[in-house]
Scaffold this motif. Sequence first.
Motif, PDB file in Angstrom:
ATOM      1  N   PHE A 334       6.680  -3.875 -12.562  1.00 32.51           N
ATOM      2  CA  PHE A 334       7.202  -3.398 -11.286  1.00 32.51           C
ATOM      3  C   PHE A 334       7.741  -4.576 -10.475  1.00 32.51           C
ATOM      4  CE2 PHE A 334       3.506  -0.688 -12.285  1.00 32.51           C
ATOM      5  CZ  PHE A 334       4.115   0.564 -12.349  1.00 32.51           C
ATOM      6  N   LEU A 336       7.957  -5.058  -6.487  1.00 34.26           N
ATOM      7  CA  LEU A 336       7.500  -4.359  -5.297  1.00 34.26           C
ATOM      8  C   LEU A 336       7.354  -5.334  -4.133  1.00 34.26           C
ATOM      9  CD1 LEU A 336       4.726  -2.258  -7.071  1.00 34.26           C
ATOM     10  CD2 LEU A 336       6.875  -1.355  -6.149  1.00 34.26           C
ATOM     11  N   PHE A 338       5.598  -7.352  -1.254  1.00 33.99           N
ATOM     12  CA  PHE A 338       4.243  -7.859  -1.001  1.00 33.99           C
ATOM     13  C   PHE A 338       4.338  -8.940   0.060  1.00 33.99           C
ATOM     14  CE2 PHE A 338       0.770 -10.868  -1.767  1.00 33.99           C
ATOM     15  CZ  PHE A 338      -0.326 -10.019  -1.724  1.00 33.99           C
ATOM     16  N   ASP A 342       9.679  -9.632  -2.280  1.00 35.50           N
ATOM     17  CA  ASP A 342       9.644  -8.858  -3.506  1.00 35.50           C
ATOM     18  C   ASP A 342       8.904  -9.660  -4.573  1.00 35.50           C
ATOM     19  OD1 ASP A 342      11.024  -6.720  -2.484  1.00 35.50           O
ATOM     20  OD2 ASP A 342      12.983  -7.402  -3.199  1.00 35.50           O
ATOM     21  N   SER A 407      -4.393  -7.330  -5.322  1.00 38.46           N
ATOM     22  CA  SER A 407      -3.187  -7.197  -4.498  1.00 38.46           C
ATOM     23  C   SER A 407      -2.412  -5.922  -4.784  1.00 38.46           C
ATOM     24  CB  SER A 407      -2.259  -8.401  -4.734  1.00 38.46           C
ATOM     25  OG  SER A 407      -2.885  -9.604  -4.362  1.00 38.46           O
ATOM     26  N   PHE A 408      -2.636  -5.294  -5.930  1.00 39.40           N
ATOM     27  CA  PHE A 408      -1.838  -4.139  -6.330  1.00 39.40           C
ATOM     28  C   PHE A 408      -2.492  -2.873  -5.770  1.00 39.40           C
ATOM     29  CE2 PHE A 408       0.125  -0.943  -8.951  1.00 39.40           C
ATOM     30  CZ  PHE A 408       1.406  -1.446  -9.174  1.00 39.40           C
ATOM     31  N   ARG A 409      -2.000  -2.431  -4.615  1.00 34.63           N
ATOM     32  CA  ARG A 409      -2.558  -1.259  -3.937  1.00 34.63           C
ATOM     33  C   ARG A 409      -1.451  -0.273  -3.609  1.00 34.63           C
ATOM     34  NH1 ARG A 409      -6.875  -4.307   0.193  1.00 34.63           N
ATOM     35  NH2 ARG A 409      -7.929  -5.506  -1.455  1.00 34.63           N
ATOM     36  N   TYR A 410      -0.627  -0.014  -4.596  1.00 36.19           N
ATOM     37  CA  TYR A 410       0.540   0.834  -4.400  1.00 36.19           C
ATOM     38  C   TYR A 410       0.243   2.232  -4.913  1.00 36.19           C
ATOM     39  CZ  TYR A 410       2.668  -3.731  -3.763  1.00 36.19           C
ATOM     40  OH  TYR A 410       2.966  -5.006  -3.320  1.00 36.19           O
ATOM     41  N   LYS A 413       2.152   5.013  -7.871  1.00 36.37           N
ATOM     42  CA  LYS A 413       2.848   4.402  -8.995  1.00 36.37           C
ATOM     43  C   LYS A 413       2.305   4.965 -10.309  1.00 36.37           C
ATOM     44  CE  LYS A 413       5.667   1.832  -6.757  1.00 36.37           C
ATOM     45  NZ  LYS A 413       7.112   2.152  -6.804  1.00 36.37           N
ATOM     46  N   VAL A 420      -5.432   2.541  -9.557  1.00 35.91           N
ATOM     47  CA  VAL A 420      -5.475   1.872  -8.271  1.00 35.91           C
ATOM     48  C   VAL A 420      -6.662   2.399  -7.488  1.00 35.91           C
ATOM     49  CG1 VAL A 420      -4.280   1.481  -6.098  1.00 35.91           C
ATOM     50  CG2 VAL A 420      -2.988   1.506  -8.229  1.00 35.91           C
ATOM     51  N   TRP A 426      -5.915  -2.731  -8.213  1.00 35.01           N
ATOM     52  CA  TRP A 426      -5.796  -2.198  -9.573  1.00 35.01           C
ATOM     53  C   TRP A 426      -6.944  -2.703 -10.445  1.00 35.01           C
ATOM     54  CZ3 TRP A 426      -5.247  -5.007 -14.109  1.00 35.01           C
ATOM     55  CH2 TRP A 426      -4.946  -4.267 -15.255  1.00 35.01           C
TER      56      TRP A 426
END
Length: 477
Positions: A334, A336, A338, A342, A407-410, A413, A420, A426
Amino acid sequence: MIGRRAFIAQSSLGLAGLSACADPRVTAAPALAPSPAALPDFYADIEFRTFRYFRDTVNPVNGLVPDRWPTPSFCSIAAVGSALTIWPIAVERGWITRKLARDLTLAALRFFDTAPQGDAARGTTGHRGFFYHFLDMKSGLRYKDTELSSVDSTLLFLGMLFAAGWWTGDDPEEAEIRRLGSDIPARAEWLWFQNNRPVVSMGWHPGKGFIERSWDGYNEGMMVVLLALGAERHPVGDEAWNAWCAPYPRFWRGEGGTRHLAFAPLFGHQYSHMWIDFRGIRDAVMRGAGFDYFENSRRATYANRAYCMVNPMGWEGYSRDLWGLTACDGPGNFKLPFKGQDREFYGYAARGPLGQPDERDDGTIAPTAALGSLPFAPEIVLPAAEAMMRVPGLYREYGFLDAFNPSFRYAGKKLETGSVQAESGWVARDYLGIDQGPIVIMAANHRSDFVWKVMRQSPIIRRGLERAGFTGGWLKK
């Protein structure tokens, strides 16, 4: 397909200023703790749970171990090499009976002994004594278009050689383990895998030939070259080690007590050491440097942690106790936003500090990165293990899931390799066999030199080291 652990082309982006070794808060690694060493009670739980990955997922008919679980998976021959090493550890620890360990060992050795070889694209398990990276769990035949892998075959062979050295009983079954554990690795035609060059190729495909990249420079391929030099029947020439070392000058990072041969993902500093005891023995390069490859891995472990502490990318969660970058699963591919920029995220990929060979940092931490370095730096690995046990959803039935990314809290997705979680970002869905193995094996080495003391007696390992110019330490005995 080059394979999950294959070398990615060396790069240096001029980011040495981001290197942990350049940060004034980072000092040289302290003196090495003596071995053997006790471990706290919580670590025994990590070892036992991680061992159970192999015990519960192995196919008892052929000894094959899946690449990952619970996602339906093919076999990883590297994971089989770990399993062949872990069964005796489990006997020693009282986790399984000697009979069960012997049966599982023989199942694997008998399978590889008679598995079909040849240059056909289908219907074989290997070629010229080597084996395909991934195999079907039931049939044991080549999985899809995976490569004939020199490094994964090496991981398998090292497990076999350890089995040949550990199973010393007088009964016919243990004698068969010794015979097959020595004979199968001896069949490998290393001269063929050199492809008329001084270096060993990373892999080969039916109908396509050899992979362009070969094993040279500093990474996990050290064990490949040493095994090829020590081979009983088809060894490579004396020039192989010099060819391996030739690119070293561009791998050095740091100064003084932080100077080391760098390779960003920590697995490159761990895999060869799982079976070979590099303490106190040195080749010409390390005699010149004034320290050994074990100390090199110790410094690399500290540099990996220090990079995470400095955290130049500003990722969430990195700290003095939450660190460890290596090859592992990730949230997916991805791009995204942050923190106003990007950022690139990846699925399975090699990860490590920026400014080092094979660099990549997307905020993903792998427990095996720290825990696989236990013998090198227990004083920083044990706090990391404790801290990661507290990460929500990470420590489960078979120990640590493969990786996590705070850090990956999207939300929303479509992820292929995990989930997540609101509190922790994640978390991977799977355990990976190749990442589980170092956790158990390196703990056994730290506790009692368990694997190392057997492999020090291997004539193949000794011959490979001596042909590479290693001297000193246990080689003098």
